[in-house]
Design an enzyme around this catalytic site. Structure first.
Site, PDB file in Angstrom:
ATOM      1  N   HIS A 294     -28.830   2.284   2.494  1.00 16.21           N
ATOM      2  CA  HIS A 294     -27.456   2.238   3.006  1.00 16.21           C
ATOM      3  C   HIS A 294     -27.187   0.900   3.696  1.00 16.21           C
ATOM      4  O   HIS A 294     -26.166   0.254   3.454  1.00 16.21           O
ATOM      5  CB  HIS A 294     -27.239   3.408   3.978  1.00 16.21           C
ATOM      6  N   GLU A 295     -28.109   0.463   4.538  1.00 13.30           N
ATOM      7  CA  GLU A 295     -27.925  -0.817   5.250  1.00 13.30           C
ATOM      8  C   GLU A 295     -27.965  -1.997   4.282  1.00 13.30           C
ATOM      9  O   GLU A 295     -27.210  -2.958   4.443  1.00 13.30           O
ATOM     10  CB  GLU A 295     -28.983  -0.973   6.348  1.00 13.30           C
TER      11      GLU A 295
ATOM     12  N   HIS B 274     -24.593  -2.423   2.917  1.00 12.28           N
ATOM     13  CA  HIS B 274     -23.662  -3.174   3.769  1.00 12.28           C
ATOM     14  C   HIS B 274     -23.815  -4.681   3.542  1.00 12.28           C
ATOM     15  O   HIS B 274     -22.820  -5.408   3.489  1.00 12.28           O
ATOM     16  CB  HIS B 274     -23.903  -2.870   5.251  1.00 12.28           C
TER      17      HIS B 274
ATOM     18  N   GLU C 128     -18.292   2.421   4.982  1.00 10.90           N
ATOM     19  CA  GLU C 128     -19.397   3.386   5.048  1.00 10.90           C
ATOM     20  C   GLU C 128     -19.564   4.112   3.721  1.00 10.90           C
ATOM     21  O   GLU C 128     -20.683   4.302   3.249  1.00 10.90           O
ATOM     22  CB  GLU C 128     -19.183   4.394   6.178  1.00 10.90           C
TER      23      GLU C 128
ATOM     24  N   ASP D  95     -22.740   4.015   1.381  1.00 13.23           N
ATOM     25  CA  ASP D  95     -23.374   5.264   0.948  1.00 13.23           C
ATOM     26  C   ASP D  95     -23.593   5.262  -0.568  1.00 13.23           C
ATOM     27  O   ASP D  95     -24.654   5.659  -1.042  1.00 13.23           O
ATOM     28  CB  ASP D  95     -22.512   6.477   1.313  1.00 13.23           C
TER      29      ASP D  95
END
Length: 186
Positions: A87-88, A91, A141, A145
């Protein structure tokens, strides 16, 4: 982050090789999955922040991913940790923080042109730095995801565990409301 060791006490990789070896192995599996775009654009690094009381992870521009010892301990399985890490990475790939910083610096430039005040420019630049640690919007987000699920699955992790981890986080907050999920992601 490196300049603020009191606020962000990073574990020394030389003193905690097992923890970093484990984290780096998961990170490498995700990066080698063949799904991560821009994987060669950054010098990817993962860091562990010694903070047992905080369940958090975040990413900084340039491929830097930080995860707290509290979150590492709370993740019951490697797949849960892989989901958070993926997930990070999402980003970073989507350049979410860079986009926020660019907007803040754009506002600083306009302020400087209109006001011509260097102090105002410095204040807005400080705001841009703080944006790095602020929560992302829901669209960012959701996008992270989507990347996270895709990356973790391609690396061989069971993405249902990513979902169960989010459920555990919601239970910890005392409810499964959409606002609770947004609060966790902050």
């Amino acid at each position: 982050i490196l300049a603020s060791p009191d606020a962000y006490p990073l574990l020394d990789p030389a003193e905690h090789p097992d923890a970093y070896d484990h984290l780096d192995r998961v990170h490498l599996a995700i990066m080698d999955s063949g799904e991560v775009v821009r994987e060669d654009d950054f010098e990817w690094q993962t860091w562990i922040i010694h903070d047992d009381a905080t369940l958090n992870a975040f990413a900084a521009p340039g491929g830097y991913v930080y995860i707290t010892t509290g979150l590492l301990a709370y993740a019951g399985t490697e797949a849960e940790m892989a989901g958070v890490l993926a997930h990070e990475i999402g980003h970073v790939v989507a350049r979410h923080t860079v986009q926020r910083i660019q907007k803040a610096y754009g506002a600083a430039l306009v302020a400087d042109l209109l006001i011509g005040d260097q102090e105002t420019l410095q204040q807005i630049a400080g705001l841009a730095t703080n944006l790095l640690l602020m929560k992302y919007g829901r669209e960012d987000e959701y996008e992270a995801d989507e990347f996270g699920v895709k990356y973790a699955a391609a690396a061989g992790y069971d993405c249902r565990e990513m979902s169960s981890f989010l459920a555990k986080m919601l239970d910890l907050q005392g409810g499964a409301s959409p606002d609770g999920m947004a609060a966790w992601f902050s």
